[in-house]
Structures are given as structure tokens and as C-alpha cells.
Design an enzyme around this catalytic site. Structure first.
Site, PDB file in Angstrom:
ATOM      1  N   ASN A 210      17.110  83.357   9.188  1.00  0.00           N
ATOM      2  CA  ASN A 210      16.627  83.250  10.638  1.00  0.00           C
ATOM      3  C   ASN A 210      15.278  83.533  10.685  1.00  0.00           C
ATOM      4  OD1 ASN A 210      16.595  85.953  11.162  1.00  0.00           O
ATOM      5  ND2 ASN A 210      18.627  86.054  10.769  1.00  0.00           N
ATOM      6  N   LYS A 289      22.162  75.511  -9.325  1.00  0.00           N
ATOM      7  CA  LYS A 289      21.624  74.775  -8.172  1.00  0.00           C
ATOM      8  C   LYS A 289      22.625  73.649  -7.920  1.00  0.00           C
ATOM      9  CE  LYS A 289      18.009  71.943  -6.469  1.00  0.00           C
ATOM     10  NZ  LYS A 289      17.085  71.020  -6.683  1.00  0.00           N
TER      11      LYS A 289
END
Ligand code: CTP
Length: 400
Positions: A210, A289
């Protein structure tokens, strides 16, 4: 208004290559609205000119004890008496030895002897000199007598050697000045502050996080330290450097923050959760990934632990303080969180405003207490708000 504002600071500059860094110290003090009076020793003047320091400090620089003009205008006794803080940076082995032995043969050593103000010494010299028995003993004795020191940094020195001896970072010296000049209402208290966001990994490259910058939490930790508390800061990933003179524990995820805060909360008097803990994490983070087409446009989420709620369940005598970043129904949401998490206070701010909150250097908050009392802290720097929050908490809760 910062701590240096309106303060009279006498800056002693002695003869070392780091004397040029006195310029930055003067500028920073001046920026903080302090009145700076520089006392330059004869050997200091070999490294930096009085004119430079005079221009930056906007006050006459005193160099000579027996200069009739300067002594009549700004004598050593008047300097010694008007000082709120006497800072010597850089301090050579020579001035440290003179102070320890009560030698007052020039303006600076005389002012030091004549002042009742706190004296902060920032030594800078060759590593071998700093390690010498004479300097070690002088520093130890002066510490016992109540003189304050900021130890030199390690690094490459002007003489070519590598080791301790380089003048401490200017920010660190100034921070010690702020600590010395602050009242100490939190002396004897142990405080844990959390700050920043948490980052919840999706794979080795991506994460959920955030916008929290950590600035408010870092300000809360710094302010508590200045006000005399022993402070541990538990920080999620932020771009901010570790604050000086307090312990910083770096974590990444909510789970890691839970572990660190729970551990540090043992024996603490107050825990302030300023961190914007991510509420959700990717349910199954991948160790490799994930390729673009591997998400199927969906990421399954799982809730993270609520750190405050878990601390609130086994609270003991410890005070628990939350922060609430709200965009709507601020008072109602903040009070509901305070009740749900069993808090002693909650500090709420409106993050929908662009002049405060998140990356901003300023804030404006309301503090709610379980007895219904509400305190408003008007718009100020996050440092200013942090001091206001601590003084409010201290006045209402800690001094009980
Ligand atoms: N908090 C916490 N652990 C979490 C989430 C929040 O300890 N997993 C703490 C925060 O550090 C803050 C307080 O709880 O001090 C309020 O955080 P906030 O995000 O405003 O509240 P939430 O409980 O997450 O509620 P919501 O996101 O629905 O507003």
C-alpha cells in the site's frame, strides 16, 4: 516549530579537516531557526575562515579571547550564559584533553568552563589518536561528568587510514542536539512503534502493498526517543534510513511484523501501531516468477494476522495505541476499531485529503479515547504531530 527554534547555540569549531562540515551544521541549525554563535579556535581558523562561518551563521564569529572589540560586544561569559547548548564539532584530541584537565587558555575552552549549558562533543581525529589511552580516558571522564558525545563514524580518513575517527554524520550530531534539548516526560518508558506498509509476496518479483511511506511512524519513534523513552521501531519496507539513537527492526510481511512486534512488546509500556499492515496476502506465493498468463487474471487472497487485535487479547498493563487511516466516517470507524482491538487510544487521520497523510510531510489528526474524550491536533509537520500525540498520551494515560 522544531526543537532548535529560538534556541541559542554556541558552536565550537576546532582544528581538523572536518572543520568544513561545521558549515553544514550552521546551515541546518539556522534553518531550524536557532541563533548560532560560532567560536573558532586558532587551529580551526587554519581550516576554515571566520568569514564563511559568519556569513552562514549571520552572527559575528569569535576567535580570540583577548580581542577587545569582540570581548566587549560578545564576551566569553555572556556566550557561556546565553547558550542553551554548546556543541563542539569537530572536536580534536586537544580540546577534549583541555576540557578534561580544566585548561582554559582560549575562547572556546573558556566558554566551555564557564557554561552551565549541556555540552555536546563530536570528536574527529586519526583512528590511532582516538584509540589512544589518553583520549579514551578523557572521553570516559568527561562522560562521567555529564558531557555528551556523538562517537565518530568509521571510514576512510583524510590521513589515508581507515577506521573510527571521521566526524559523525551531521544528521546524527543534530539529532543528539535535539535529544539533549528536549524535555523528558517519557524517561523510563519502553516504547514499541511500528511503521510503514507491509509487502506480501506473490512471487519473487511481485507483491501486494500500500501507499504508506513510514513517515508518521518514524516521526513517532523519533519523538518518543527525544522525549526520553527507550524505543524500538519495527518497520516494513520504506525508503527511510534507520533513525539515530534507537533500535530499528526491519520486516517485510504482516507475519514477520506480528513476530517482531509481539517479541518487542514483551516488557514494553506502550505499543503504537502506526504501520499500514496489508489486510490480505496472496494465498499461495510462488517461489518462481509467475508468467504473465499464469495468473488467469485471478489472485487468490488470504487474510493477514491482525497484530493489534492479537496484542489486545493479552494486553496486561501495556498501553495499546492504533492509528486509523480513513476516507469516510472517520470518528465512527476509528471508535469501532478502538473497541474491536481493545485499544487505549486511536489516532485517526483523513487520508482522502491530499495535504496530509501518506507521502505528505504534514498531518492533522484526532485522538479518540475509550472514555469518549477527543483531542484534535491541528495541521503540523509529522514531527510536530508526533510530539503532540505523545504529550496527549502521556498526559492522559502514562502519568497515571
Ligand atoms: N492493524 C494491525 N494488523 C492488521 C491491520 C491493521 O495491527 N492486520 C493495525 C494498524 O497498524 C492500525 C490499526 O490496526 O494501528 C487500524 O488499521 P486500519 O488498517 O485502519 O484498520 P483495519 O483493522 O485494517 O480495518 P479497515 O482496513 O477495514 O479499515
Amino acid at each position: 516549530m522544531g526543537i532548535f527554534s529560538g534556541k541559542e547555540i554556541v558552536l565550537g569549531v576546532t582544528g581538523g579537516i572536518a572543520a568544513y562540515k561545521a558549515c553544514e551544521i550552521v546551515r541546518e541549525l539556522h534553518k531550524g531557526s536557532a541563533s548560532v554563535h560560532v567560536v573558532l579556535t586558532a587551529s580551526g581558523a587554519q581550516f576554515i575562515t571566520p568569514l564563511t562561518l559568519q556569513t552562514l551563521s549571520k552572527n559575528p564569529v569569535v576567535t580570540d579571547l583577548f580581542n577587545l572589540v569582540s570581548e566587549s560586544e560578545i564576551g566569553h561569559i555572556s556566550l557561556a550564559q546565553r547558550a542553551n547548548l554548546l556543541l563542539i564539532a569537530p572536536a580534536t584530541a586537544n580540546i577534549i584533553g583541555k576540557i578534561r584537565n580544566g585548561i582554559a587558555d582560549d575562547m572556546l575552552s573558556t566558554v566551555v568552563m564557564a557554561t552551565a549549558a549541556p555540552v555536546l562533543i563530536a570528536p574527529a581525529m586519526n583512528s590511532q589518536m582516538y584509540a589512544s589511552a589518553a583520549v579514551r580516558e578523557n572521553v570516559a571522564t568527561l562522560r562521567e561528568r555529564g558531557f555528551h558525545f556523538v562517537e565518530p563514524d568509521e571510514g576512510e580518513l583524510a590521513c589515508g587510514t581507515v577506521g573510527p575517527g571521521r566526524l559523525a554524520d551531521v544528521g546524527k550530531i543534530l539529532e543528539m542536539g535535539r535529544i539533549i534539548l528536549s524535555e523528558k516526560p517519557l524517561a523510563g518508558k519502553r516504547v514499541v512503534v511500528s511503521a510503514g506498509p507491509t509487502a506480501e509476496p506473490m512471487d519473487p518479483v511481485r507483491f501486494l502493498s500500500n501507499r504508506a511511506s513510514g513517515k508518521m511512524g518514524f516521526a513517532m519513534a523519533r519523538a518518543a526517543r527525544r522525549l526520553g523513552a527507550e524505543v524500538t521501531l519495527v518497520s516494513g519496507p520504506t525508503a527511510l534510513p534507520d533513525p539515530h539513537f534507537l533500535a530499528t527492526v526491519r520486516v517485510r510481511t504482516a507475519e514477520e511484523m506480528l513476530g517482531a512486534v509481539t517479541r518487542e512488546a514483551e516488557g514494553a509500556d506502550v505499543v503504537v501501531m502506526c504501520a499500514a499492515v496489508a489486510d490480505f496476502r496472496p494465498k499461495k506465493p510462488s517461489s518462481r516468477k509467475i508468467k504473465k498468463d499464469g495468473f488467469g487474471l485471478k489472485v487468490e487472497l488470504a487474510p493477514t494476522p491482525d497484530i493489534l487485535e492479537s496484542l489486545g487479547r493479552k494486553k496486561g498493563s501495556r498501553l495499546l495505541v492504533g492509528f486509523a487511516a480513513e476516507t469516510d466516517d472517520l470518528a465512527q470507524n476509528a471508535r469501532e476499531k478502538m473497541r474491536r482491538k481493545n485499544l487505549d487510544a486511536i489516532v485517526a487521520n483523513d487520508v482522502s485529503r491530499i495535504d496530509i497523510g501518506f507521502e505528505s510531510d504534514n498531518n492533522e489528526v484526532r485522538i479518540f479515547f475509550p472514555d469518549g474524550e477527543v483531542m484534535d491536533l491541528p495541521l503540523a509537520t509529522k514531527d510536530g504531530i508526533a510530539v503532540g500525540v505523545w504529550l496527549a498520551l502521556n498526559g492522559k494515560l502514562l502519568r497515571r
